[in-house]
Design a protein around this motif. Sequence first.
Motif, PDB file in Angstrom:
ATOM      1  N   CYS A 116       0.861  -1.176   0.000  1.00  0.00           N
ATOM      2  CA  CYS A 116       0.000   0.000   0.000  1.00  0.00           C
ATOM      3  C   CYS A 116       0.903   1.233   0.000  1.00  0.00           C
ATOM      4  O   CYS A 116       2.101   1.140   0.316  1.00  0.00           O
ATOM      5  N   TYR A 170      -7.596   6.613  -1.657  1.00  0.00           N
ATOM      6  CA  TYR A 170      -8.003   5.822  -0.493  1.00  0.00           C
ATOM      7  C   TYR A 170      -9.268   6.382   0.153  1.00  0.00           C
ATOM      8  O   TYR A 170     -10.015   5.643   0.796  1.00  0.00           O
ATOM      9  N   CYS A 184      -7.390  -4.973   9.066  1.00  0.00           N
ATOM     10  CA  CYS A 184      -5.996  -5.271   8.743  1.00  0.00           C
ATOM     11  C   CYS A 184      -5.510  -6.344   9.712  1.00  0.00           C
ATOM     12  O   CYS A 184      -5.190  -6.055  10.876  1.00  0.00           O
ATOM     13  N   LEU A 226      -3.348   2.243   7.174  1.00  0.00           N
ATOM     14  CA  LEU A 226      -4.531   1.891   6.399  1.00  0.00           C
ATOM     15  C   LEU A 226      -5.790   1.950   7.263  1.00  0.00           C
ATOM     16  O   LEU A 226      -6.812   2.504   6.854  1.00  0.00           O
TER      17      LEU A 226
END
Length: 284
Positions: A143, A223, A232, A249
């Motif tokens: 990412c 995002y 996650c 994230l």
Amino acid sequence: MNPDPPEPDHEAWSAAMSETEVRVDGHDLTMAYRDEGPEDAHPVIFLHGIPTWSFLWRRIAPAFEDEYRAIVPDMLGYGESDRRDSFDRSIRAQEDALQELIDDLGLGVVSLVAHDIGGGVALRYAAHHPDRVETLVLSNAVCYDSWPVEFVSELGLPSTAEMDRGEFEGRLDFAFADGLYGEDPDPEFVEGLKAPWLREDGRRALARAAVATNTNHTTEIDYDVIDSRTYCIWGADDVMQPVAYGERLAEDLGGEVVRLEDAYHWVVEDRPAGYREALAEALA
């Protein structure tokens, strides 16, 4: 969730796969995938990374086949999918292949469970189709600017295609056996993940896959538009995709972080029971 799922060997896993044709980068390509579970159940798609293939999920996906439709594809250029030369293997192309697979199977809203560069594919798909992803589960995923890592970049050099078989297999042993947290890796995990790359075209195929890794394909993601429930589930001791990226994230996507201790990059193999439990909670 089945707490004690079957663990097929890599030959049985390959034998159970189906195939479909996808059109990506101007080429008609064969995409292999495992499709188990009730056809009318909510579809959960498991995405692998590099240098693995769908067999990575051998201890995870079968546990969910009673309750969900568990679909586990080989990305283009990997495993049992098309590995011919001269087509794009980047995560941008893999996103297109994923969309073709979803449309071919007649799926609507899906959940995505993704590891490594499969996470980049899942993030791109979730950003471009925010109304078609219910739950997004990312594990030690690429990412932002987290990749590529040096080991993969080196595999993308032209010399990989001409490498001595013994040296090449040693590189794979380093990735799969030495990359596990414990000191006694399951031989079936190591041999199974190596198997597709040890075929005649394997060295060239891996070189093509590695050279296609492109950080721009995750830095360009918007995002903010991702609207999925996000979890996650991260191997906390990973040095290639550190848990700090999972935390970033989760913060940006309004999600949660589940840290699995005593786990490196191959979190699904280091902590399969813990991973199954965390995934069951995320999907529920």
